[in-house]
Design a protein around this motif. Sequence first.
Motif, short mmCIF file in Angstrom:
data_model
loop_
_atom_site.label_atom_id
_atom_site.label_comp_id
_atom_site.label_asym_id
_atom_site.label_seq_id
_atom_site.Cartn_x
_atom_site.Cartn_y
_atom_site.Cartn_z
N THR A 108 38.08 -21.95 12.93
CA THR A 108 38.93 -21.59 13.21
C THR A 108 39.52 -19.88 12.92
N ARG A 109 38.51 -20.01 11.95
CA ARG A 109 38.69 -18.23 11.19
C ARG A 109 37.24 -17.23 12.37
N ALA A 110 36.18 -17.92 12.77
CA ALA A 110 35.16 -17.30 13.71
C ALA A 110 36.03 -16.75 15.08
N ILE A 111 36.50 -17.60 15.22
CA ILE A 111 37.65 -17.25 16.76
C ILE A 111 38.52 -16.44 16.08
N GLU A 112 39.37 -16.07 15.25
CA GLU A 112 40.16 -14.82 15.33
C GLU A 112 39.55 -13.93 15.05
N ALA A 113 38.78 -14.22 14.07
CA ALA A 113 37.40 -12.89 14.52
C ALA A 113 36.93 -11.87 15.44
N ARG A 114 36.96 -13.35 16.36
CA ARG A 114 36.34 -12.98 17.88
C ARG A 114 34.49 -12.48 18.00
N SER A 115 34.08 -11.90 16.61
CA SER A 115 32.96 -11.24 16.39
C SER A 115 32.81 -11.53 15.12
N PHE A 116 31.27 -12.03 15.14
CA PHE A 116 30.84 -12.26 13.62
C PHE A 116 29.51 -12.75 13.28
N ASP A 117 28.96 -12.98 12.60
CA ASP A 117 27.69 -13.29 12.24
C ASP A 117 27.69 -14.71 11.88
N LEU A 118 27.25 -15.23 13.15
CA LEU A 118 26.78 -16.70 12.90
C LEU A 118 25.99 -17.52 12.05
N VAL A 119 24.71 -16.59 11.21
CA VAL A 119 24.17 -17.23 10.38
C VAL A 119 25.35 -16.81 8.60
N ASN A 120 25.98 -15.81 8.28
CA ASN A 120 26.65 -15.75 7.21
C ASN A 120 27.93 -16.71 7.31
N ASP A 121 28.22 -16.26 8.74
CA ASP A 121 29.73 -16.35 8.46
C ASP A 121 29.67 -17.90 8.45
N VAL A 122 29.36 -18.45 9.25
CA VAL A 122 29.30 -19.60 9.85
C VAL A 122 28.84 -21.06 8.98
#
Length: 394
Positions: free
Chosen positions: A113-127
């Motif tokens: 949910t948080r990642a989709i809100e941000a659209r751009s993110f780091d799959l390793v460090n943020d998820v």
Amino acid sequence: VDLSAYDPFSPEVLRDPYPWYRALREQAPCHYVKKRGVWVISRYEDVVACARNVAVFSSTGGVSLHWEQRPMMPMYDPPQHTRLRRLVSKPFQPNAVAERSALIEKKVDELVTRAIEARSFDLVNDVAVPLSLSVIADLIGVEESRRNDLRRWSLGVVEDLAGGLDKEGRLRVEDLRKEFVTFLRELVAERRDHPNAQATDVISIILSAADDDKLNEKETLAFCVLLLVAGFETTVNAIANGALAFAETPGEWAKLKNDPTLVKTMSDESIRYDGPVQSFFRNALVDTSVAGVPIRKGGKLQLLFASANRDEKKYVAADTFKIDRKPAELLDQVGYGVGIHYCLGAPLARAQLTALWGALARRTKGFQIDGEVVRSYNVLFRGARNLPIRVEPA
Ligand code: HEM
């Protein structure tokens, strides 16, 4: 590729090992690397045969090239291994994993949910890191405020395990390990002084065992250190490698979108195609031979699980990431190992992979790499440190 230049530790090989693995399988399935004093085993049938033959190919004496013996089960043969595995297996049984799976789904939902809100993110460090860290921290029973320390300690243990560090590096990782062990020792003391019969963390479960033969303190601490490296980095890297496989292979994402029930096969295929654990080592207890090549007693062998999984004699289109393979075809892929040391945490790893890929398939149209990918690799592990992506909500 010229096999005389093959060195399993060289960054050039590790950057993209698969063409080397192919040459090894074709030209020298039991190849001696003089510089390292190691026999490299690359074909599926030989890797499986060696891993199953624990009476000849021992884990005692080290499953990496440089690691000293520690009281951890990947580094023991029966009967010590059998004892350790029996005493720690309770939190990994299906009912316990099912309970943790509910927590995993919840954590995935929150992170996606948080990642989709941000659209751009780091799959390793943020998820991947927060997901896998929450699972391991929960398993060991580490409170929220110490989770960043866990991450630091884990990177140290991984570096230590891979070996090849200079003196300064060794001192640095040794400090990290000591810090982690001190922390764990306090945790164990606290659990011992304040037992809780309902607790589901491994330390409480190990301490409460009625068995006279239960783990001693040193073994308990070593098991927690093992969990951090065996369970945390591997799962993070599996997620990263899966994303990179999708990015490299047009058409596979659409298959998953059209049929999210493929998520289980997809998760196993990602481990087959580019596994986070590339190899482990073994030690020959007697004079023996592999693929017709004699190996002397005391010989050190590198079992290339990741090469076995690309063996074209075993898999059709072995070099292709194909998420709709028949489930039966992937049952005996060896990315989680094979035989008595088969990954204890495989069901937990699968639960994380399927929850995450399922959520991304349902809730996004897809993703694109969106910045510089930083791969990480050593002789045992392969993954990524940074993987910036951009998702489009469904
Ligand atoms: C995708 C993620 C994972 C992969 C690819 C993986 C891979 C492996 C492999 C290849 C082995 C065999 C080592 C050998 O033969 O010497 C192994 C063993 C092990 N793994 Fe995993 N692992 C993963 C996740 C986990 C998780 C999440 C946990 C725990 C929470 C875990 C705990 C262990 C343990 C305790 C062993 C030692 C088993 C034994 O020696 O009997 N692993 N893993």
